[in-house]
Design a protein around this motif. Structure first.
Motif, PDB file in Angstrom:
ATOM      1  N   LYS A   2       0.838  -1.199   0.000  1.00 35.33           N
ATOM      2  CA  LYS A   2       0.000   0.000   0.000  1.00 35.33           C
ATOM      3  C   LYS A   2       0.870   1.245   0.000  1.00 35.33           C
ATOM      4  O   LYS A   2       1.937   1.278   0.604  1.00 35.33           O
ATOM      5  N   GLN A   3       0.346   2.264  -0.670  1.00 33.77           N
ATOM      6  CA  GLN A   3       1.062   3.538  -0.680  1.00 33.77           C
ATOM      7  C   GLN A   3       0.861   4.265   0.648  1.00 33.77           C
ATOM      8  O   GLN A   3      -0.107   4.000   1.364  1.00 33.77           O
ATOM      9  N   PRO A   4       1.758   5.167   0.995  1.00 35.71           N
ATOM     10  CA  PRO A   4       1.593   5.931   2.239  1.00 35.71           C
ATOM     11  C   PRO A   4       0.279   6.713   2.214  1.00 35.71           C
ATOM     12  O   PRO A   4      -0.191   7.154   1.163  1.00 35.71           O
ATOM     13  N   PHE A   5      -0.297   6.893   3.388  1.00 33.71           N
ATOM     14  CA  PHE A   5      -1.606   7.542   3.490  1.00 33.71           C
ATOM     15  C   PHE A   5      -1.572   8.971   2.956  1.00 33.71           C
ATOM     16  O   PHE A   5      -2.553   9.443   2.386  1.00 33.71           O
ATOM     17  N   GLU A   6      -0.462   9.652   3.092  1.00 40.37           N
ATOM     18  CA  GLU A   6      -0.352  11.026   2.582  1.00 40.37           C
ATOM     19  C   GLU A   6      -0.611  11.057   1.080  1.00 40.37           C
ATOM     20  O   GLU A   6      -1.228  11.982   0.560  1.00 40.37           O
ATOM     21  N   GLN A  46      -5.965  -1.633   7.989  1.00 42.58           N
ATOM     22  CA  GLN A  46      -6.709  -2.887   7.814  1.00 42.58           C
ATOM     23  C   GLN A  46      -7.300  -3.033   6.411  1.00 42.58           C
ATOM     24  O   GLN A  46      -7.841  -4.093   6.085  1.00 42.58           O
ATOM     25  N   LEU A  47      -7.201  -2.016   5.581  1.00 35.86           N
ATOM     26  CA  LEU A  47      -7.757  -2.064   4.234  1.00 35.86           C
ATOM     27  C   LEU A  47      -6.974  -3.064   3.391  1.00 35.86           C
ATOM     28  O   LEU A  47      -5.734  -3.075   3.404  1.00 35.86           O
ATOM     29  N   ALA A  48      -7.697  -3.902   2.675  1.00 34.30           N
ATOM     30  CA  ALA A  48      -7.044  -4.890   1.806  1.00 34.30           C
ATOM     31  C   ALA A  48      -6.194  -4.184   0.750  1.00 34.30           C
ATOM     32  O   ALA A  48      -6.565  -3.107   0.259  1.00 34.30           O
ATOM     33  N   GLU A  49      -5.092  -4.790   0.399  1.00 32.88           N
ATOM     34  CA  GLU A  49      -4.180  -4.161  -0.561  1.00 32.88           C
ATOM     35  C   GLU A  49      -4.790  -4.009  -1.945  1.00 32.88           C
ATOM     36  O   GLU A  49      -4.434  -3.108  -2.677  1.00 32.88           O
ATOM     37  N   ASP A  50      -5.724  -4.897  -2.293  1.00 37.56           N
ATOM     38  CA  ASP A  50      -6.341  -4.825  -3.619  1.00 37.56           C
ATOM     39  C   ASP A  50      -7.650  -4.036  -3.618  1.00 37.56           C
ATOM     40  O   ASP A  50      -8.357  -3.988  -4.621  1.00 37.56           O
ATOM     41  N   ALA A  51      -7.969  -3.379  -2.519  1.00 39.02           N
ATOM     42  CA  ALA A  51      -9.218  -2.612  -2.414  1.00 39.02           C
ATOM     43  C   ALA A  51      -9.164  -1.384  -3.319  1.00 39.02           C
ATOM     44  O   ALA A  51      -8.098  -0.819  -3.576  1.00 39.02           O
ATOM     45  N   ASN A  52     -10.331  -0.974  -3.780  1.00 40.10           N
ATOM     46  CA  ASN A  52     -10.454   0.257  -4.559  1.00 40.10           C
ATOM     47  C   ASN A  52     -10.513   1.412  -3.564  1.00 40.10           C
ATOM     48  O   ASN A  52     -11.540   1.658  -2.937  1.00 40.10           O
TER      49      ASN A  52
END
Length: 165
Positions: A2-6, A46-52
């Protein structure tokens, strides 16, 4: 990975703000935007890596906008819609067109208004809109087409920028 939240905020912040603005006045839209990203920050690990991510954020924004509407009495929501543009300041004629368009959008049934906001302001596909609204892509497409048809009949086709089905 996942990319950083920023980066998520930078990539999707404007889309989330557009959705909030479609549902709320300017001040409350800013509040809903902030609440959206605060909630998203907590849930992001907790968001899945493949989530939109965009659809996920729009769903959170939708719920936060509803929360904002519930906090305030309906009569406080009747304030005049501020004309806005997406890219920079508008001239007086553009402001009048924007005001007329926002006032016409306000008269649409809720589902049509939401579909148009998610589609044209949030940039979501009809399948993503169906996920957010717990419906089918066909129903979302139909609501969007019905909303555009109503707006065209009220305002004339030339006043609906970018509104193709």
């Amino acid at each position: 990975m996942k990319q950083p939240f920023e980066r998520v905020v930078k990539a999707h912040g404007l889309s989330v703000l557009r959705v909030c603005r479609a549902l709320l006045d300017e001040h409350r839209a800013q509040d809903a935007w902030s609440e959206t990203f605060l909630a998203a920050l907590k849930a992001y690990p907790q968001l899945a890596e493949d989530a939109n991510v965009q659809a996920w954020l729009v769903r959170i924004a939708h719920r936060k906008a509803i929360d904002e509407l519930r906090k305030h009495k309906p009569e406080s929501m009747q304030s005049e819609v501020e004309p806005r543009t997406i890219n920079g300041a508008a001239g007086p004629a553009q402001n009048l067109e924007n005001l007329e368009l926002w006032q016409a959008v306000k008269t649409l049934p809720e589902k049509q208004r939401l579909v148009l906001a998610y589609r044209y302001l949030g940039g979501l596909s009809y399948a993503q809109i169906a996920d957010v609204l717990s419906g089918t892509p066909e129903a979302a497409r139909r609501a969007g087409a019905d909303g555009i048809r109503k707006l065209r009949s009220q305002m004339g086709e030339e006043q609906l920028p970018g509104a193709t089905s």
